[in-house]
Scaffold this motif. Structure first.
Motif, PDB file in Angstrom:
ATOM      1  N   MET A   1       0.639  -1.081   0.125  1.00 38.66           N
ATOM      2  CA  MET A   1      -0.177   0.024   0.087  1.00 38.66           C
ATOM      3  C   MET A   1       0.773   1.148   0.017  1.00 38.66           C
ATOM      4  O   MET A   1       1.931   1.098   0.733  1.00 38.66           O
ATOM      5  N   ASN A   3       0.830   4.135   1.571  1.00 37.15           N
ATOM      6  CA  ASN A   3       0.819   4.889   2.667  1.00 37.15           C
ATOM      7  C   ASN A   3       1.773   5.069   3.582  1.00 37.15           C
ATOM      8  O   ASN A   3       2.710   4.134   3.632  1.00 37.15           O
ATOM      9  N   SER A   8      -0.941   3.770   7.542  1.00 37.62           N
ATOM     10  CA  SER A   8      -1.031   2.151   7.300  1.00 37.62           C
ATOM     11  C   SER A   8      -1.557   1.690   8.602  1.00 37.62           C
ATOM     12  O   SER A   8      -2.600   1.002   8.564  1.00 37.62           O
ATOM     13  N   GLU A  25     -11.951   1.144   1.557  1.00 38.99           N
ATOM     14  CA  GLU A  25     -10.606   1.845   1.310  1.00 38.99           C
ATOM     15  C   GLU A  25      -9.452   0.822   0.761  1.00 38.99           C
ATOM     16  O   GLU A  25      -8.876   0.950  -0.311  1.00 38.99           O
ATOM     17  N   ASN A  28     -10.695  -0.619  -2.565  1.00 42.81           N
ATOM     18  CA  ASN A  28     -10.520   0.470  -3.709  1.00 42.81           C
ATOM     19  C   ASN A  28      -8.932   0.234  -4.007  1.00 42.81           C
ATOM     20  O   ASN A  28      -8.699   0.275  -5.324  1.00 42.81           O
ATOM     21  N   SER A  29      -8.171   0.115  -2.950  1.00 47.85           N
ATOM     22  CA  SER A  29      -6.757  -0.022  -3.206  1.00 47.85           C
ATOM     23  C   SER A  29      -6.344  -1.286  -3.972  1.00 47.85           C
ATOM     24  O   SER A  29      -5.332  -0.986  -4.500  1.00 47.85           O
TER      25      SER A  29
END
Length: 82
Positions: A1, A3, A8, A25, A28-29
Motif C-alpha cells: 500500500m 501509505n 497504514s 478503502e 479500492n486500493s
C-alpha cells in the motif's frame, strides 16, 4: 500500500474494528490490481469479479479469526496476492 507507516497503522486498526469505510478503502486500493492479476493468470470463462470478491471475503474472515495476522501492512499484499 502506498501509505506512510502512521496511516497504514490507522487503516489496520480501523480494519480490525470492522470499520466499513476502511474495508472500502482497502478494496479500492487492491481491486483493480487483483482483477488484472486473475485476468492475466487465468484464461477462460472464469468470473474474475467473483474471484476478487472471494479474496476479500477470505481476507476479512482471516483477520476476524486472528487479528495477529495483520500486525502491519506488509501482511496485506502477500495475503491478497499469495
Amino acid at each position: 500500500m502506498k501509505n506512510n507507516d502512521a496511516s497504514s497503522r490507522q487503516l489496520i486498526d480501523r480494519l480490525l474494528a470492522k470499520n466499513k469505510k476502511a474495508q472500502r478503502e482497502l478494496i479500492n486500493s487492491f481491486n483493480s490490481r487483483l482483477f488484472m492479476y486473475f485476468r492475466l493468470r487465468i484464461k477462460g470463462e472464469e468470473s474474475y469479479e467473483d474471484l476478487v470478491q472471494d479474496v476479500f471475503v477470505s481476507f476479512f474472515n482471516a483477520i476476524e479469526k486472528d487479528a495477529r495476522k495483520i500486525e502491519d501492512d506488509k501482511f496485506i499484499a502477500p495475503f491478497i496476492f499469495g
